[in-house]
Design a protein around this motif. Structure first.
Motif, PDB file in Angstrom:
ATOM      1  N   THR A  70       0.816  -1.203   0.000  1.00 34.15           N
ATOM      2  CA  THR A  70       0.000   0.000   0.000  1.00 34.15           C
ATOM      3  C   THR A  70       0.859   1.267   0.000  1.00 34.15           C
ATOM      4  OG1 THR A  70      -0.147  -0.080   2.400  1.00 34.15           O
ATOM      5  CG2 THR A  70      -1.926  -1.113   1.156  1.00 34.15           C
ATOM      6  N   GLU A  71       2.115   1.157   0.410  1.00 36.82           N
ATOM      7  CA  GLU A  71       3.006   2.310   0.392  1.00 36.82           C
ATOM      8  C   GLU A  71       3.525   2.535  -1.020  1.00 36.82           C
ATOM      9  OE1 GLU A  71       6.092   2.759   3.270  1.00 36.82           O
ATOM     10  OE2 GLU A  71       4.978   1.559   4.719  1.00 36.82           O
TER      11      GLU A  71
ATOM     12  N   ALA B 120       9.130  14.492 -15.077  1.00 37.50           N
ATOM     13  CA  ALA B 120       9.669  13.436 -14.217  1.00 37.50           C
ATOM     14  C   ALA B 120       8.728  13.167 -13.041  1.00 37.50           C
ATOM     15  CB  ALA B 120      11.056  13.820 -13.714  1.00 37.50           C
ATOM     16  N   PHE B 121       8.202  14.231 -12.437  1.00 42.70           N
ATOM     17  CA  PHE B 121       7.277  14.069 -11.320  1.00 42.70           C
ATOM     18  C   PHE B 121       5.959  13.453 -11.777  1.00 42.70           C
ATOM     19  CE2 PHE B 121      10.336  16.342  -9.001  1.00 42.70           C
ATOM     20  CZ  PHE B 121      10.008  16.306  -7.656  1.00 42.70           C
ATOM     21  N   VAL B 122       5.458  13.874 -12.921  1.00 36.89           N
ATOM     22  CA  VAL B 122       4.217  13.306 -13.454  1.00 36.89           C
ATOM     23  C   VAL B 122       4.391  11.818 -13.745  1.00 36.89           C
ATOM     24  CG1 VAL B 122       2.647  13.334 -15.450  1.00 36.89           C
ATOM     25  CG2 VAL B 122       3.339  15.479 -14.376  1.00 36.89           C
ATOM     26  N   LEU B 123       5.496  11.462 -14.379  1.00 35.48           N
ATOM     27  CA  LEU B 123       5.772  10.066 -14.700  1.00 35.48           C
ATOM     28  C   LEU B 123       5.792   9.198 -13.450  1.00 35.48           C
ATOM     29  CD1 LEU B 123       6.794   7.956 -16.872  1.00 35.48           C
ATOM     30  CD2 LEU B 123       9.068   8.542 -16.040  1.00 35.48           C
ATOM     31  N   ALA B 124       6.489   9.676 -12.424  1.00 39.97           N
ATOM     32  CA  ALA B 124       6.572   8.918 -11.173  1.00 39.97           C
ATOM     33  C   ALA B 124       5.193   8.724 -10.559  1.00 39.97           C
ATOM     34  CB  ALA B 124       7.490   9.629 -10.192  1.00 39.97           C
ATOM     35  N   ARG B 125       4.412   9.779 -10.486  1.00 35.43           N
ATOM     36  CA  ARG B 125       3.073   9.684  -9.883  1.00 35.43           C
ATOM     37  C   ARG B 125       2.151   8.780 -10.691  1.00 35.43           C
ATOM     38  NH1 ARG B 125       3.752  15.761  -8.889  1.00 35.43           N
ATOM     39  NH2 ARG B 125       4.513  15.793  -6.737  1.00 35.43           N
ATOM     40  N   GLN B 126       2.278   8.801 -12.017  1.00 37.06           N
ATOM     41  CA  GLN B 126       1.457   7.929 -12.860  1.00 37.06           C
ATOM     42  C   GLN B 126       1.778   6.460 -12.626  1.00 37.06           C
ATOM     43  OE1 GLN B 126       2.118   9.351 -16.860  1.00 37.06           O
ATOM     44  NE2 GLN B 126       0.341  10.699 -16.763  1.00 37.06           N
ATOM     45  N   HIS B 127       2.962   6.188 -12.110  1.00 35.36           N
ATOM     46  CA  HIS B 127       3.357   4.808 -11.810  1.00 35.36           C
ATOM     47  C   HIS B 127       3.305   4.522 -10.312  1.00 35.36           C
ATOM     48  CE1 HIS B 127       4.811   5.108 -15.946  1.00 35.36           C
ATOM     49  NE2 HIS B 127       4.626   3.807 -15.962  1.00 35.36           N
ATOM     50  N   ASP B 128       2.473   5.291  -9.618  1.00 37.46           N
ATOM     51  CA  ASP B 128       2.221   5.101  -8.177  1.00 37.46           C
ATOM     52  C   ASP B 128       3.493   5.162  -7.345  1.00 37.46           C
ATOM     53  OD1 ASP B 128      -0.549   4.849  -8.530  1.00 37.46           O
ATOM     54  OD2 ASP B 128      -0.325   2.745  -9.069  1.00 37.46           O
ATOM     55  N   MET B 129       4.341   6.123  -7.656  1.00 42.06           N
ATOM     56  CA  MET B 129       5.561   6.348  -6.906  1.00 42.06           C
ATOM     57  C   MET B 129       5.536   7.765  -6.340  1.00 42.06           C
ATOM     58  SD  MET B 129       8.304   4.705  -9.486  1.00 42.06           S
ATOM     59  CE  MET B 129       8.190   3.009 -10.000  1.00 42.06           C
ATOM     60  N   THR B 130       6.295   7.972  -5.281  1.00 40.60           N
ATOM     61  CA  THR B 130       6.404   9.289  -4.670  1.00 40.60           C
ATOM     62  C   THR B 130       7.736   9.913  -5.056  1.00 40.60           C
ATOM     63  OG1 THR B 130       5.086   8.518  -2.793  1.00 40.60           O
ATOM     64  CG2 THR B 130       6.376  10.523  -2.472  1.00 40.60           C
ATOM     65  N   PRO B 131       7.697  10.947  -5.905  1.00 43.77           N
ATOM     66  CA  PRO B 131       8.938  11.562  -6.343  1.00 43.77           C
ATOM     67  C   PRO B 131       9.451  12.606  -5.346  1.00 43.77           C
ATOM     68  CG  PRO B 131       7.104  12.557  -7.490  1.00 43.77           C
ATOM     69  CD  PRO B 131       6.537  11.460  -6.629  1.00 43.77           C
ATOM     70  N   VAL B 132      10.776  12.651  -5.185  1.00 44.70           N
ATOM     71  CA  VAL B 132      11.422  13.686  -4.387  1.00 44.70           C
ATOM     72  C   VAL B 132      12.644  14.167  -5.171  1.00 44.70           C
ATOM     73  CG1 VAL B 132      10.639  12.829  -2.146  1.00 44.70           C
ATOM     74  CG2 VAL B 132      12.796  12.043  -3.061  1.00 44.70           C
ATOM     75  N   THR B 133      12.968  15.436  -4.983  1.00 51.66           N
ATOM     76  CA  THR B 133      14.125  16.001  -5.668  1.00 51.66           C
ATOM     77  C   THR B 133      15.384  15.686  -4.889  1.00 51.66           C
ATOM     78  OG1 THR B 133      12.769  17.804  -6.504  1.00 51.66           O
ATOM     79  CG2 THR B 133      15.136  18.141  -6.528  1.00 51.66           C
TER      80      THR B 133
END
Length: 77
Positions: free
Chosen positions: A13-14, A62-75
């Motif tokens: 779930t994370e 890059a942030f959109v791509l990560a979120r679309q793949h259910d990931m949490t992006p950080v810089t």
């Protein structure tokens, strides 16, 4: 820059954290350099082990791509 990458996600779930950082064209493999020079700023998305998952044009993408793949992006710098 038309290479597609399969990004795997876990069934937990994370949402896994991925790291987004700007990439200098000189750091890229030779076969990608010519394409990268033409598109401007290149950003990489890395998993927690440092493996590069994707290269994209621009930080926002890059942030959109990560979120679309259910990931949490950080810089990361």
């Amino acid at each position: 820059m038309d290479t597609k990458f399969a990004i795997e996600t876990s069934d937990t779930t994370e949402r896994p954290i991925v790291y987004v950082r700007k990439v200098e064209v000189a750091e890229l493999p030779d076969e990608i350099k010519a394409q990268a020079r033409a598109v401007g700023d290149i950003y990489a998305v890395h998993n927690d082990e440092g493996e590069r998952l994707a290269l994209v044009q621009g930080r926002e993408l890059a942030f959109v791509l990560a979120r679309q793949h259910d990931m949490t992006p950080v810089t990361v710098h």
